[in-house]
Write a protein that holds these residues in place. Structure first.
Motif, PDB file in Angstrom:
ATOM      1  N   SER A  35     -61.170 -18.781   8.377  1.00 43.83           N
ATOM      2  CA  SER A  35     -60.814 -19.568   9.573  1.00 43.83           C
ATOM      3  C   SER A  35     -59.676 -20.540   9.280  1.00 43.83           C
ATOM      4  O   SER A  35     -58.762 -20.729  10.102  1.00 43.83           O
ATOM      5  CB  SER A  35     -62.035 -20.345  10.079  1.00 43.83           C
ATOM      6  OG  SER A  35     -63.026 -19.465  10.522  1.00 43.83           O
TER       7      SER A  35
ATOM      8  N   ARG B 209     -56.438 -18.572   8.994  1.00 43.27           N
ATOM      9  CA  ARG B 209     -56.000 -18.110  10.314  1.00 43.27           C
ATOM     10  C   ARG B 209     -55.462 -19.280  11.147  1.00 43.27           C
ATOM     11  O   ARG B 209     -54.501 -19.135  11.904  1.00 43.27           O
ATOM     12  CB  ARG B 209     -57.172 -17.437  11.032  1.00 43.27           C
ATOM     13  CG  ARG B 209     -56.798 -16.891  12.402  1.00 43.27           C
ATOM     14  CD  ARG B 209     -57.936 -16.118  13.026  1.00 43.27           C
ATOM     15  NE  ARG B 209     -58.132 -14.839  12.366  1.00 43.27           N
ATOM     16  CZ  ARG B 209     -59.289 -14.399  11.898  1.00 43.27           C
ATOM     17  NH1 ARG B 209     -60.358 -15.144  11.992  1.00 43.27           N
ATOM     18  NH2 ARG B 209     -59.368 -13.218  11.322  1.00 43.27           N
ATOM     19  N   HIS B 210     -56.065 -20.445  11.004  1.00 44.21           N
ATOM     20  CA  HIS B 210     -55.680 -21.607  11.806  1.00 44.21           C
ATOM     21  C   HIS B 210     -54.424 -22.286  11.266  1.00 44.21           C
ATOM     22  O   HIS B 210     -53.579 -22.757  12.055  1.00 44.21           O
ATOM     23  CB  HIS B 210     -56.832 -22.614  11.818  1.00 44.21           C
ATOM     24  CG  HIS B 210     -56.580 -23.802  12.693  1.00 44.21           C
ATOM     25  ND1 HIS B 210     -56.692 -23.760  14.068  1.00 44.21           N
ATOM     26  CD2 HIS B 210     -56.201 -25.072  12.386  1.00 44.21           C
ATOM     27  CE1 HIS B 210     -56.407 -24.950  14.565  1.00 44.21           C
ATOM     28  NE2 HIS B 210     -56.111 -25.765  13.568  1.00 44.21           N
ATOM     29  N   CYS B 211     -54.276 -22.327   9.943  1.00 44.96           N
ATOM     30  CA  CYS B 211     -53.212 -23.124   9.334  1.00 44.96           C
ATOM     31  C   CYS B 211     -52.056 -22.313   8.758  1.00 44.96           C
ATOM     32  O   CYS B 211     -50.974 -22.851   8.532  1.00 44.96           O
ATOM     33  CB  CYS B 211     -53.783 -24.012   8.225  1.00 44.96           C
ATOM     34  SG  CYS B 211     -55.147 -25.061   8.760  1.00 44.96           S
TER      35      CYS B 211
ATOM     36  N   ARG C 211     -51.967 -18.255  11.860  1.00 47.15           N
ATOM     37  CA  ARG C 211     -51.906 -18.694  13.263  1.00 47.15           C
ATOM     38  C   ARG C 211     -51.951 -17.498  14.217  1.00 47.15           C
ATOM     39  O   ARG C 211     -51.033 -17.238  14.981  1.00 47.15           O
ATOM     40  CB  ARG C 211     -50.645 -19.531  13.536  1.00 47.15           C
ATOM     41  CG  ARG C 211     -50.585 -20.791  12.688  1.00 47.15           C
ATOM     42  CD  ARG C 211     -49.397 -21.665  13.044  1.00 47.15           C
ATOM     43  NE  ARG C 211     -49.285 -22.794  12.147  1.00 47.15           N
ATOM     44  CZ  ARG C 211     -50.017 -23.902  12.227  1.00 47.15           C
ATOM     45  NH1 ARG C 211     -50.909 -24.024  13.173  1.00 47.15           N
ATOM     46  NH2 ARG C 211     -49.836 -24.887  11.357  1.00 47.15           N
TER      47      ARG C 211
ATOM     48  N   ASP D 229     -54.853 -13.955  15.483  1.00 46.18           N
ATOM     49  CA  ASP D 229     -56.174 -13.348  15.416  1.00 46.18           C
ATOM     50  C   ASP D 229     -56.196 -12.052  14.618  1.00 46.18           C
ATOM     51  O   ASP D 229     -57.169 -11.306  14.672  1.00 46.18           O
ATOM     52  CB  ASP D 229     -56.689 -13.057  16.841  1.00 46.18           C
ATOM     53  CG  ASP D 229     -56.965 -14.339  17.607  1.00 46.18           C
ATOM     54  OD1 ASP D 229     -57.356 -15.322  16.950  1.00 46.18           O
ATOM     55  OD2 ASP D 229     -56.775 -14.350  18.835  1.00 46.18           O
TER      56      ASP D 229
ATOM     57  N   PRO E 289     -61.718 -25.230  10.834  1.00 41.78           N
ATOM     58  CA  PRO E 289     -62.301 -25.370  12.176  1.00 41.78           C
ATOM     59  C   PRO E 289     -63.825 -25.337  12.109  1.00 41.78           C
ATOM     60  O   PRO E 289     -64.419 -24.548  11.362  1.00 41.78           O
ATOM     61  CB  PRO E 289     -61.759 -24.153  12.928  1.00 41.78           C
ATOM     62  CG  PRO E 289     -60.547 -23.738  12.159  1.00 41.78           C
ATOM     63  CD  PRO E 289     -60.841 -24.052  10.724  1.00 41.78           C
TER      64      PRO E 289
END
Length: 271
Positions: A49, A52-54, A57, A59, A149
């Motif tokens: 996560s 993917r978030h940082c 970016r 899915d 997250p």
């Protein structure tokens, strides 16, 4: 059931009966394994996560190996720490798919079907997984460009986790008590078995083929030797080990011996 087969199937006089200590160790491992699998999945989720978030970016699918590599490249964790994370996740896979191989040491079978590929159970893994999750969150919080997250899965499992952890603590105390008791029993039995072997060293005990028939039943010589041991005040448990009998059979013979002798030895026998 064929007595000979019954005799040779198990490696101790308890003949497959699971005793209190082993029962509670199995329960402890089962609960700990559930928690370890949960923590390993949470660890994987958090790592992926965050990447993917940082970093990515998006899915698109990210493997755990790719995600861990990104953590190393960003300098959030060291290569040694990444290797440890991979080993913890590998252990989780063993728990999920080969739990039976990790409990062979608790089997009462003389020869386990998985003896050639035994995997050692590691009691420290659950704690290591929790500590690693905590470490990653601390590292992420101290970084301005890195974050993990929060998911709702942790809240969903919170009550279950609390109950399972409480059960582990209770089982740990119980296992320690039973372990102390087992050690005292072992020391007493070893002393008694040594005394039996010394006392009967010049008798038929050294010629086991004269003590039982092919079907595993005691011969008249074997029965007489048992009764000599009982007459000397030895416990049924010690006699069972020396004579390679089941505990049930030894206790049955002891009761019959005491009954014939009007219980005159009953104060000496506690096994």
């Amino acid at each position: 059931m064929c007595e000979k087969g019954h005799h040779t199937m198990y490696r101790d006089p308890w003949r497959g009966r699971i005793r209190a200590l082993e029962k509670n160790i199995i329960k402890f491992r089962a609960i700990q394994s559930v928690l370890a699998i949960y923590y390993a999945e949470k660890l994987k989720r958090d790592i992926i996560s965050a990447v993917r978030h940082c970093v990515v970016r998006g899915d698109r699918p990210i493997s755990i190996r790719e995600a861990v590599k990104a953590w190393v490249e960003k300098g959030v964790i060291t290569r040694e720490e990444s290797n440890k994370i991979r080993s913890l996740i590998d252990y989780r896979n063993n728990l999920a798919h080969e739990f039976h191989r990790m409990n062979t040491d608790l089997s009462t079978l003389r020869m386990s079907p998985v003896m050639d590929d035994v995997k050692q159970y590691d009691y420290a893994v659950m704690r290591q997984l929790k500590a690693t999750i905590k470490l990653l969150h601390e590292r992420a919080q101290s970084s301005l460009e890195w974050c993990i997250p929060m998911g709702l899965e942790t809240l969903d499992f919170e009550t279950t986790e609390h109950i399972l952890v409480s059960e582990l603590k209770a089982l740990d105390r119980k296992i320690n008590r039973l372990l102390d008791k087992r050690r005292m029993e072992r020391d007493r039995l070893n002393h008694e078995i040594k005394a039996i072997r010394e006392k009967f060293s010049g008798k038929k005990i050294e010629r086991p083929w004269r003590l039982r028939h092919e079907n595993g039943r005691l011969t008249k010589t074997g029965v007489a030797l048992c009764e000599e041991m009982f007459d000397s005040g030895h416990s049924a448990t010690a006699v069972a080990y020396v004579m390679e009998m089941s505990i049930t059979s030894a206790r049955s013979r002891l009761r019959a011996f005491l009954s014939r002798n009007n219980g005159r030895h009953s104060q000496q026998h506690s096994g």
